[in-house]
Motif scaffolding. Structure first.
Motif, PDB file in Angstrom:
ATOM      1  N   MET A  19       0.829  -1.203   0.000  1.00  0.00           N
ATOM      2  CA  MET A  19       0.000   0.000   0.000  1.00  0.00           C
ATOM      3  C   MET A  19       0.862   1.250   0.000  1.00  0.00           C
ATOM      4  SD  MET A  19      -2.998   1.136   2.669  1.00  0.00           S
ATOM      5  CE  MET A  19      -3.998  -0.264   2.193  1.00  0.00           C
ATOM      6  N   LEU A  20       1.938   1.280   0.793  1.00  0.00           N
ATOM      7  CA  LEU A  20       2.835   2.434   0.812  1.00  0.00           C
ATOM      8  C   LEU A  20       3.498   2.624  -0.539  1.00  0.00           C
ATOM      9  CD1 LEU A  20       4.519   2.137   4.308  1.00  0.00           C
ATOM     10  CD2 LEU A  20       2.855   3.839   3.560  1.00  0.00           C
ATOM     11  N   ASN A  46       0.807   3.060 -10.552  1.00  0.00           N
ATOM     12  CA  ASN A  46       0.774   3.749  -9.273  1.00  0.00           C
ATOM     13  C   ASN A  46       0.330   5.192  -9.376  1.00  0.00           C
ATOM     14  OD1 ASN A  46       1.753   1.413  -8.074  1.00  0.00           O
ATOM     15  ND2 ASN A  46       3.882   2.027  -8.306  1.00  0.00           N
ATOM     16  N   ALA A  47      -0.198   5.613 -10.509  1.00  0.00           N
ATOM     17  CA  ALA A  47      -0.563   7.015 -10.708  1.00  0.00           C
ATOM     18  C   ALA A  47      -2.068   7.199 -10.672  1.00  0.00           C
ATOM     19  CB  ALA A  47      -0.012   7.517 -12.039  1.00  0.00           C
ATOM     20  N   SER A  48      -2.492   8.285 -10.032  1.00  0.00           N
ATOM     21  CA  SER A  48      -3.872   8.737 -10.159  1.00  0.00           C
ATOM     22  C   SER A  48      -3.943   9.614 -11.400  1.00  0.00           C
ATOM     23  CB  SER A  48      -4.286   9.530  -8.919  1.00  0.00           C
ATOM     24  OG  SER A  48      -4.300   8.689  -7.778  1.00  0.00           O
ATOM     25  N   VAL A  49      -4.897   9.347 -12.298  1.00  0.00           N
ATOM     26  CA  VAL A  49      -4.908   9.956 -13.627  1.00  0.00           C
ATOM     27  C   VAL A  49      -6.293  10.504 -13.959  1.00  0.00           C
ATOM     28  CG1 VAL A  49      -4.622   9.504 -16.110  1.00  0.00           C
ATOM     29  CG2 VAL A  49      -3.075   8.435 -14.462  1.00  0.00           C
ATOM     30  N   TRP A  50      -6.304  11.707 -14.527  1.00  0.00           N
ATOM     31  CA  TRP A  50      -7.500  12.299 -15.131  1.00  0.00           C
ATOM     32  C   TRP A  50      -7.168  12.624 -16.578  1.00  0.00           C
ATOM     33  CZ3 TRP A  50      -5.870  12.762 -10.307  1.00  0.00           C
ATOM     34  CH2 TRP A  50      -6.793  12.630  -9.264  1.00  0.00           C
ATOM     35  N   GLU A  51      -7.965  12.123 -17.509  1.00  0.00           N
ATOM     36  CA  GLU A  51      -7.858  12.505 -18.912  1.00  0.00           C
ATOM     37  C   GLU A  51      -9.163  12.125 -19.595  1.00  0.00           C
ATOM     38  OE1 GLU A  51      -5.388   8.576 -20.467  1.00  0.00           O
ATOM     39  OE2 GLU A  51      -4.413  10.524 -20.447  1.00  0.00           O
ATOM     40  N   VAL A  76      -9.574   8.532 -14.203  1.00  0.00           N
ATOM     41  CA  VAL A  76      -9.453   7.259 -14.928  1.00  0.00           C
ATOM     42  C   VAL A  76      -9.010   6.170 -13.958  1.00  0.00           C
ATOM     43  CG1 VAL A  76      -8.201   6.057 -16.763  1.00  0.00           C
ATOM     44  CG2 VAL A  76      -8.905   8.428 -17.089  1.00  0.00           C
ATOM     45  N   SER A  77      -8.040   6.515 -13.120  1.00  0.00           N
ATOM     46  CA  SER A  77      -7.569   5.609 -12.067  1.00  0.00           C
ATOM     47  C   SER A  77      -7.157   6.459 -10.879  1.00  0.00           C
ATOM     48  CB  SER A  77      -6.382   4.775 -12.559  1.00  0.00           C
ATOM     49  OG  SER A  77      -5.272   5.619 -12.820  1.00  0.00           O
ATOM     50  N   ASN A  78      -7.233   5.886  -9.675  1.00  0.00           N
ATOM     51  CA  ASN A  78      -6.954   6.717  -8.509  1.00  0.00           C
ATOM     52  C   ASN A  78      -6.396   5.915  -7.332  1.00  0.00           C
ATOM     53  OD1 ASN A  78      -6.771   9.026  -6.999  1.00  0.00           O
ATOM     54  ND2 ASN A  78      -8.971   9.317  -6.747  1.00  0.00           N
ATOM     55  N   PRO A  79      -5.263   5.235  -7.526  1.00  0.00           N
ATOM     56  CA  PRO A  79      -4.705   4.444  -6.423  1.00  0.00           C
ATOM     57  C   PRO A  79      -4.208   5.288  -5.256  1.00  0.00           C
ATOM     58  CG  PRO A  79      -3.178   4.505  -8.259  1.00  0.00           C
ATOM     59  CD  PRO A  79      -4.465   5.094  -8.755  1.00  0.00           C
ATOM     60  N   CYS A  80      -3.926   6.554  -5.490  1.00  0.00           N
ATOM     61  CA  CYS A  80      -3.408   7.406  -4.418  1.00  0.00           C
ATOM     62  C   CYS A  80      -4.503   8.217  -3.735  1.00  0.00           C
ATOM     63  CB  CYS A  80      -2.332   8.342  -4.966  1.00  0.00           C
ATOM     64  SG  CYS A  80      -0.884   7.453  -5.553  1.00  0.00           S
ATOM     65  N   ASP A  81      -5.757   8.010  -4.136  1.00  0.00           N
ATOM     66  CA  ASP A  81      -6.892   8.670  -3.489  1.00  0.00           C
ATOM     67  C   ASP A  81      -6.743  10.191  -3.519  1.00  0.00           C
ATOM     68  OD1 ASP A  81      -9.354   8.697  -2.225  1.00  0.00           O
ATOM     69  OD2 ASP A  81      -8.481   8.650  -0.211  1.00  0.00           O
ATOM     70  N   ALA A  82      -6.273  10.713  -4.657  1.00  0.00           N
ATOM     71  CA  ALA A  82      -6.156  12.157  -4.846  1.00  0.00           C
ATOM     72  C   ALA A  82      -7.474  12.703  -5.387  1.00  0.00           C
ATOM     73  CB  ALA A  82      -5.019  12.471  -5.814  1.00  0.00           C
ATOM     74  N   VAL A 197      -1.074  12.275 -10.832  1.00  0.00           N
ATOM     75  CA  VAL A 197      -0.525  12.379  -9.480  1.00  0.00           C
ATOM     76  C   VAL A 197       0.206  11.080  -9.190  1.00  0.00           C
ATOM     77  CG1 VAL A 197      -1.041  12.633  -7.023  1.00  0.00           C
ATOM     78  CG2 VAL A 197      -2.370  13.931  -8.721  1.00  0.00           C
ATOM     79  N   GLU A 198       1.497  11.177  -8.886  1.00  0.00           N
ATOM     80  CA  GLU A 198       2.315  10.014  -8.588  1.00  0.00           C
ATOM     81  C   GLU A 198       2.918  10.135  -7.194  1.00  0.00           C
ATOM     82  OE1 GLU A 198       4.387   8.519 -12.505  1.00  0.00           O
ATOM     83  OE2 GLU A 198       4.469  10.700 -12.426  1.00  0.00           O
ATOM     84  N   ALA A 199       2.835   9.072  -6.407  1.00  0.00           N
ATOM     85  CA  ALA A 199       3.404   9.069  -5.066  1.00  0.00           C
ATOM     86  C   ALA A 199       4.916   9.189  -5.135  1.00  0.00           C
ATOM     87  CB  ALA A 199       3.007   7.789  -4.339  1.00  0.00           C
TER      88      ALA A 199
END
Length: 200
Positions: A19-20, A46-51, A76-82, A197-199
């Motif tokens: 998770m980290l 591992n990236a949260s993405v909007w497109e 589109v994807s949001n593993p980092c909950d941004a 957004v990338e951790a």
């Protein structure tokens, strides 16, 4: 019983590490932003993405929409909950040769020095841990100082900006979000094709 407990504990520890790795930790932030390669797309692990592949069903329509209330755009994807949210101004979605973008009209008086106060629309990126944020962008029409983005940290200090953007090619605006919080983007005369957004 002890063996089961040890195995269960080991599995829980591995899950915490995973998770980290995917969403970042709250310590050890680096000061330098790493921009992904131009043209990178969508849901890298591992990236949260909007497109947007086409104009989405959204509170931002195909005509200029006044943004009175904060609303969060779907990722589109949001593993980092941004979060990526529209918060003020006027904007619309528009599809042209370079793709579908959030399109912002121009305020002729805007430039890097006053974009905090003179902008066409404002957005927020909310991160839960230190992150690297990359915007895929262009300008509207010919490049002028009024085709501008400014990025502000939670204290209101400008941490990144770009101006003189033209409409013929996409470029990237990358910045570090060194701590959890809300980072505000103010812009005029521009397009936003994507946000990543990338951790760290």
């Amino acid at each position: 019983m002890k063996l089961v407990t040890k195995v269960t504990t080991a599995i829980a520890a591995l899950a915490a590490v995973a998770m980290l790795a995917s969403c970042g930790s709250t310590s050890g932030a680096s000061e330098s932003a790493a921009a992904p390669s131009s043209g990178s797309s969508a849901a890298s692990g591992n990236a949260s993405v909007w497109e947007w592949a086409s104009i989405p069903l959204s509170d931002i329509g195909t005509n200029d929409t006044v943004i009175d209330d904060r609303f969060v755009l779907d990722p589109v994807s949001n593993p980092c909950d941004a979060e990526f949210a529209a918060v003020a101004g006027k904007a619309k979605f528009k599809t042209e040769d370079l793709g579908t973008a959030i399109y912002l009209q121009n305020k002729g008086a805007s430039n890097k020095d006053n974009i905090k106060d003179v902008f066409q629309a404002a957005f927020e990126v909310v991160v839960k841990a230190p992150s690297a944020v990359t915007l895929s962008i262009s300008g509207n029409g010919d490049a002028t100082p009024a085709r501008v983005f400014g990025v502000f940290d939670p204290s209101g200090a400008m941490i990144a900006s770009v101006d003189n953007l033209g409409q013929d090619a996409k470029s990237e605006l990358a910045f570090d979000a060194p701590a959890a919080g809300t980072y505000t983007i103010k812009a005029s005369g521009t397009r936003i094709y994507g946000v990543k957004v990338e951790a760290k």
